[in-house]
Design a protein around this motif. Structure first.
Motif, PDB file in Angstrom:
ATOM      1  N   VAL A 118       0.851  -1.182   0.000  1.00  0.00           N
ATOM      2  CA  VAL A 118       0.000   0.000   0.000  1.00  0.00           C
ATOM      3  C   VAL A 118       0.892   1.239   0.000  1.00  0.00           C
ATOM      4  O   VAL A 118       2.095   1.164   0.276  1.00  0.00           O
ATOM      5  CB  VAL A 118      -0.945   0.034   1.219  1.00  0.00           C
ATOM      6  CG1 VAL A 118      -1.849  -1.192   1.242  1.00  0.00           C
ATOM      7  CG2 VAL A 118      -0.152   0.139   2.522  1.00  0.00           C
ATOM      8  N   VAL A 119       0.282   2.378  -0.301  1.00  0.00           N
ATOM      9  CA  VAL A 119       0.976   3.673  -0.262  1.00  0.00           C
ATOM     10  C   VAL A 119       0.183   4.580   0.666  1.00  0.00           C
ATOM     11  O   VAL A 119      -1.046   4.621   0.591  1.00  0.00           O
ATOM     12  CB  VAL A 119       1.067   4.301  -1.667  1.00  0.00           C
ATOM     13  CG1 VAL A 119       1.750   5.668  -1.597  1.00  0.00           C
ATOM     14  CG2 VAL A 119       1.815   3.384  -2.624  1.00  0.00           C
ATOM     15  N   MET A 120       0.872   5.297   1.553  1.00  0.00           N
ATOM     16  CA  MET A 120       0.151   6.181   2.463  1.00  0.00           C
ATOM     17  C   MET A 120       0.903   7.483   2.687  1.00  0.00           C
ATOM     18  O   MET A 120       2.104   7.571   2.486  1.00  0.00           O
ATOM     19  CB  MET A 120      -0.129   5.501   3.808  1.00  0.00           C
ATOM     20  CG  MET A 120       1.065   5.193   4.693  1.00  0.00           C
ATOM     21  SD  MET A 120       1.614   6.544   5.808  1.00  0.00           S
ATOM     22  CE  MET A 120       0.154   6.924   6.738  1.00  0.00           C
ATOM     23  N   GLN A 121       0.120   8.486   3.093  1.00  0.00           N
ATOM     24  CA  GLN A 121       0.678   9.772   3.510  1.00  0.00           C
ATOM     25  C   GLN A 121      -0.177  10.309   4.634  1.00  0.00           C
ATOM     26  O   GLN A 121      -1.406  10.272   4.562  1.00  0.00           O
ATOM     27  CB  GLN A 121       0.690  10.773   2.344  1.00  0.00           C
ATOM     28  CG  GLN A 121       1.245  12.146   2.738  1.00  0.00           C
ATOM     29  CD  GLN A 121       1.296  13.096   1.560  1.00  0.00           C
ATOM     30  OE1 GLN A 121       1.892  12.788   0.532  1.00  0.00           O
ATOM     31  NE2 GLN A 121       0.677  14.248   1.698  1.00  0.00           N
ATOM     32  N   GLY A 122       0.459  10.788   5.678  1.00  0.00           N
ATOM     33  CA  GLY A 122      -0.283  11.340   6.796  1.00  0.00           C
ATOM     34  C   GLY A 122      -0.040  10.559   8.072  1.00  0.00           C
ATOM     35  O   GLY A 122       1.090  10.169   8.370  1.00  0.00           O
ATOM     36  N   ASN A 123      -1.105  10.290   8.811  1.00  0.00           N
ATOM     37  CA  ASN A 123      -1.022   9.657  10.123  1.00  0.00           C
ATOM     38  C   ASN A 123      -2.004   8.499  10.172  1.00  0.00           C
ATOM     39  O   ASN A 123      -3.211   8.689   9.999  1.00  0.00           O
ATOM     40  CB  ASN A 123      -1.343  10.698  11.202  1.00  0.00           C
ATOM     41  CG  ASN A 123      -1.241  10.138  12.609  1.00  0.00           C
ATOM     42  OD1 ASN A 123      -0.702   9.052  12.823  1.00  0.00           O
ATOM     43  ND2 ASN A 123      -1.750  10.879  13.577  1.00  0.00           N
ATOM     44  N   ALA A 124      -1.506   7.295  10.386  1.00  0.00           N
ATOM     45  CA  ALA A 124      -2.377   6.124  10.380  1.00  0.00           C
ATOM     46  C   ALA A 124      -1.889   5.079  11.370  1.00  0.00           C
ATOM     47  O   ALA A 124      -0.686   4.936  11.598  1.00  0.00           O
ATOM     48  CB  ALA A 124      -2.464   5.511   8.984  1.00  0.00           C
ATOM     49  N   ILE A 138       4.452  -0.862   3.387  1.00  0.00           N
ATOM     50  CA  ILE A 138       3.845   0.464   3.300  1.00  0.00           C
ATOM     51  C   ILE A 138       4.886   1.408   2.717  1.00  0.00           C
ATOM     52  O   ILE A 138       5.992   1.533   3.248  1.00  0.00           O
ATOM     53  CB  ILE A 138       3.408   0.966   4.686  1.00  0.00           C
ATOM     54  CG1 ILE A 138       2.450  -0.025   5.329  1.00  0.00           C
ATOM     55  CG2 ILE A 138       2.780   2.348   4.589  1.00  0.00           C
ATOM     56  CD1 ILE A 138       2.234   0.219   6.803  1.00  0.00           C
ATOM     57  N   GLU A 139       4.524   2.065   1.632  1.00  0.00           N
ATOM     58  CA  GLU A 139       5.438   3.004   0.995  1.00  0.00           C
ATOM     59  C   GLU A 139       5.012   4.434   1.310  1.00  0.00           C
ATOM     60  O   GLU A 139       3.861   4.820   1.099  1.00  0.00           O
ATOM     61  CB  GLU A 139       5.450   2.795  -0.516  1.00  0.00           C
ATOM     62  CG  GLU A 139       6.439   3.714  -1.239  1.00  0.00           C
ATOM     63  CD  GLU A 139       6.488   3.432  -2.730  1.00  0.00           C
ATOM     64  OE1 GLU A 139       7.106   4.236  -3.445  1.00  0.00           O
ATOM     65  OE2 GLU A 139       5.906   2.426  -3.162  1.00  0.00           O
ATOM     66  N   THR A 140       5.938   5.242   1.840  1.00  0.00           N
ATOM     67  CA  THR A 140       5.717   6.665   2.041  1.00  0.00           C
ATOM     68  C   THR A 140       6.687   7.416   1.140  1.00  0.00           C
ATOM     69  O   THR A 140       7.374   6.810   0.315  1.00  0.00           O
ATOM     70  CB  THR A 140       5.934   7.064   3.514  1.00  0.00           C
ATOM     71  OG1 THR A 140       7.327   6.957   3.834  1.00  0.00           O
ATOM     72  CG2 THR A 140       5.143   6.163   4.450  1.00  0.00           C
ATOM     73  N   LYS A 141       6.741   8.728   1.289  1.00  0.00           N
ATOM     74  CA  LYS A 141       7.584   9.525   0.394  1.00  0.00           C
ATOM     75  C   LYS A 141       9.048   9.106   0.447  1.00  0.00           C
ATOM     76  O   LYS A 141       9.713   9.010  -0.572  1.00  0.00           O
ATOM     77  CB  LYS A 141       7.461  11.011   0.739  1.00  0.00           C
ATOM     78  CG  LYS A 141       8.207  11.941  -0.230  1.00  0.00           C
ATOM     79  CD  LYS A 141       7.940  13.376   0.105  1.00  0.00           C
ATOM     80  CE  LYS A 141       8.693  14.307  -0.832  1.00  0.00           C
ATOM     81  NZ  LYS A 141       8.280  14.183  -2.235  1.00  0.00           N
ATOM     82  N   LYS A 142       9.559   8.819   1.646  1.00  0.00           N
ATOM     83  CA  LYS A 142      10.982   8.529   1.787  1.00  0.00           C
ATOM     84  C   LYS A 142      11.284   7.190   2.453  1.00  0.00           C
ATOM     85  O   LYS A 142      12.446   6.779   2.503  1.00  0.00           O
ATOM     86  CB  LYS A 142      11.677   9.645   2.582  1.00  0.00           C
ATOM     87  CG  LYS A 142      11.716  10.984   1.858  1.00  0.00           C
ATOM     88  CD  LYS A 142      12.538  11.992   2.633  1.00  0.00           C
ATOM     89  CE  LYS A 142      12.661  13.307   1.876  1.00  0.00           C
ATOM     90  NZ  LYS A 142      13.487  14.302   2.607  1.00  0.00           N
ATOM     91  N   ILE A 143      10.254   6.507   2.946  1.00  0.00           N
ATOM     92  CA  ILE A 143      10.481   5.312   3.766  1.00  0.00           C
ATOM     93  C   ILE A 143       9.632   4.148   3.270  1.00  0.00           C
ATOM     94  O   ILE A 143       8.519   4.333   2.782  1.00  0.00           O
ATOM     95  CB  ILE A 143      10.124   5.585   5.251  1.00  0.00           C
ATOM     96  CG1 ILE A 143      10.853   6.819   5.766  1.00  0.00           C
ATOM     97  CG2 ILE A 143      10.426   4.370   6.123  1.00  0.00           C
ATOM     98  CD1 ILE A 143      12.375   6.690   5.764  1.00  0.00           C
ATOM     99  N   ILE A 144      10.185   2.941   3.421  1.00  0.00           N
ATOM    100  CA  ILE A 144       9.424   1.709   3.192  1.00  0.00           C
ATOM    101  C   ILE A 144       9.337   0.960   4.516  1.00  0.00           C
ATOM    102  O   ILE A 144      10.355   0.717   5.173  1.00  0.00           O
ATOM    103  CB  ILE A 144      10.084   0.830   2.123  1.00  0.00           C
ATOM    104  CG1 ILE A 144      10.012   1.517   0.753  1.00  0.00           C
ATOM    105  CG2 ILE A 144       9.402  -0.530   2.048  1.00  0.00           C
ATOM    106  CD1 ILE A 144      10.703   0.760  -0.350  1.00  0.00           C
ATOM    107  N   VAL A 145       8.117   0.598   4.903  1.00  0.00           N
ATOM    108  CA  VAL A 145       7.875  -0.135   6.146  1.00  0.00           C
ATOM    109  C   VAL A 145       7.489  -1.555   5.778  1.00  0.00           C
ATOM    110  O   VAL A 145       6.620  -1.764   4.930  1.00  0.00           O
ATOM    111  CB  VAL A 145       6.746   0.526   6.962  1.00  0.00           C
ATOM    112  CG1 VAL A 145       6.533  -0.223   8.272  1.00  0.00           C
ATOM    113  CG2 VAL A 145       7.047   1.996   7.215  1.00  0.00           C
ATOM    114  N   GLU A 146       8.131  -2.545   6.407  1.00  0.00           N
ATOM    115  CA  GLU A 146       7.855  -3.951   6.110  1.00  0.00           C
ATOM    116  C   GLU A 146       7.489  -4.691   7.388  1.00  0.00           C
ATOM    117  O   GLU A 146       8.196  -4.599   8.393  1.00  0.00           O
ATOM    118  CB  GLU A 146       9.074  -4.609   5.467  1.00  0.00           C
ATOM    119  CG  GLU A 146       9.485  -4.000   4.133  1.00  0.00           C
ATOM    120  CD  GLU A 146      10.758  -4.610   3.591  1.00  0.00           C
ATOM    121  OE1 GLU A 146      10.667  -5.628   2.889  1.00  0.00           O
ATOM    122  OE2 GLU A 146      11.843  -4.069   3.888  1.00  0.00           O
ATOM    123  N   VAL A 147       6.367  -5.435   7.337  1.00  0.00           N
ATOM    124  CA  VAL A 147       5.911  -6.170   8.516  1.00  0.00           C
ATOM    125  C   VAL A 147       5.318  -7.500   8.086  1.00  0.00           C
ATOM    126  O   VAL A 147       4.990  -7.716   6.923  1.00  0.00           O
ATOM    127  CB  VAL A 147       4.851  -5.368   9.305  1.00  0.00           C
ATOM    128  CG1 VAL A 147       5.412  -4.064   9.792  1.00  0.00           C
ATOM    129  CG2 VAL A 147       3.621  -5.118   8.435  1.00  0.00           C
TER     130      VAL A 147
END
Length: 285
Positions: A118-124, A138-147
Motif C-alpha cells: 500500500v501507499v500512504m501519507q499522513g497519520n495512520a 507500506i510506501e511513504t515519500k521517503k520510507i518503506i515499512v515492512e511487517v
C-alpha cells in the motif's frame, strides 16, 4: 513497488510530435484535400481542433511520466478530510487501517499472490493480519515499512518527515535515499535524525484510544465493523445469521462504548440486539 517520486521528466520533441500527428491525420484521410495543399494551420478552426487533440495527447504523455505505472492492478484510494474522526478500513487480507485526518491511503482491491503493498501519507494506525508468506509493505515519500503481523502507528507528511511507533510485534523501516534500515519492536519508536535512524522508548498508552475514540466507517460490511469493535472491547459482539454480516453501513461513532455503538448499528439496520453479561448479540428481528 518501486519509488518514482524523483523521476526525471523526459524531454518531448514538440516539432517532431506535430509532424507525426499531421502525417497520421493525412494517412487516415482526416485532413480535407484542400487543406493538404496548404498548411493545416491556415484554417483557424481546424488548427484549434488539432491543437486540442495534441494537447490531450501531450497531457497523456506527461501524465505517464509524472505518474508511472507502478502497479499492475488499479489502486483504490481512501482519504480522511475529517479532523475529528478516524476513518477505518479493513483490507481484503483482514488488516485494518485507522486513518487520521488529512491522511491518504492507496491500496489494491486484492493483494498480489506474494506480497501486500500500500501507499500512504499522513497519520495512520495499522493493525496487520499475520501472514509470513505475504509480507506487508507500506510506501511513504521517503520510507518503506515492512511487517508480517503487528500493530504500529506511522506518521509521514508530504515533506518527507517520518515517525513510527510499534504497539505490538516487530517492524523493519528502510530509507529509500541511502538504504539504511532499522528494526523497531514493541515499546519503541523510530524517527530520522540527520539522515540516520534514531530509536527511543515509546510509553504513550493512549495511542489506540486516540484512534478509536471517534471512528467513521464508509460502506463497510457489518462483519468488518464488528471485527474492529471486538479488537479493543472487553464485551464481545456476535452476529447471528450469515445474511446480516454483509449488510453495508455508513456510520460515525462518537465514543468507543460498545453498548452505544451496537445500539446505533441495530437502529440503523433494523436489527435485534440482546445484551448479556459478557456479550452483545445482534440478529434479524
Amino acid at each position: 513497488m518501486t519509488d518514482n517520486y524523483n523521476n526525471d521528466i523526459q524531454q518531448i520533441d514538440i516539432d517532431k510530435a506535430w509532424n507525426n500527428l499531421h502525417a497520421r491525420l493525412q494517412e487516415d484521410n482526416l485532413i480535407p484535400i484542400a487543406a493538404k495543399e496548404r498548411s493545416i494551420f491556415a484554417m483557424p478552426v481546424f488548427r484549434w481542433a488539432v491543437a486540442a487533440m495534441f494537447a490531450l495527447c501531450l497531457t497523456t504523455v506527461v501524465i505517464r511520466y509524472f505518474v508511472p505505472d507502478r502497479h499492475k492492478t488499479p489502486l483504490l484510494s481512501m482519504r480522511n478530510n475529517d479532523a475529528d474522526n478516524t476513518l477505518v478500513k479493513t483490507l481484503e487480507d483482514g488488516s485494518t487501517v485507522y486513518l487520521a485526518g488529512s491522511s491518504s491511503l492507496f491500496y489494491p482491491a486484492r493483494f498480489a499472490n506474494d506480497s501486500r503493498e500500500v501507499v500512504m501519507q499522513g497519520n495512520a494506525l495499522f493493525d496487520i493480519a499475520k501472514n509470513p508468506e505475504k509480507p506487508f509493505r507500506i510506501e511513504t515519500k521517503k520510507i518503506i515499512v515492512e511487517v508480517l503481523g503487528t500493530a504500529f502507528n506511522v506518521k509521514s507528511d508530504a515533506k518527507g518527515s517520518f515517525e513510527l511507533a510499534v504497539l505490538r510485534g516487530k517492524v523493519k523501516v528502510t530509507q529509500k535515499s541511502n538504504g539504511e534500515f532499522a528494526y523497531v519492536v514493541a515499546g519503541e519508536q523510530a524517527a530520522i535524525v540527520d539522515n540516520h535512524w534514531q530509536k527511543t522508548k515509546y510509553t504513550d498508552t493512549s495511542l489506540l484510544e486516540s484512534f478509536t475514540k471517534h471512528m467513521k466507517f464508509k460502506d463497510e460490511p457489518l462483519e468488518k465493523i464488528v471485527q474492529v469493535i471486538n479488537r479493543y472491547s472487553q464485551r464481545k459482539v456476535a452476529l447471528q445469521g450469515e445474511a446480516i454480516k454483509t449488510h453495508k453501513l455508513n456510520v460515525q461513532f462518537y465514543n468507543n462504548d460498545v453498548e452505544g455503538m451496537t445500539k446505533v448499528i441495530s437502529l440503523a439496520l433494523h436489527l435485534k440486539r440482546e445484551v448479556t453479561q459478557d456479550s452483545i448479540f445482534i440478529s434479524q428481528p
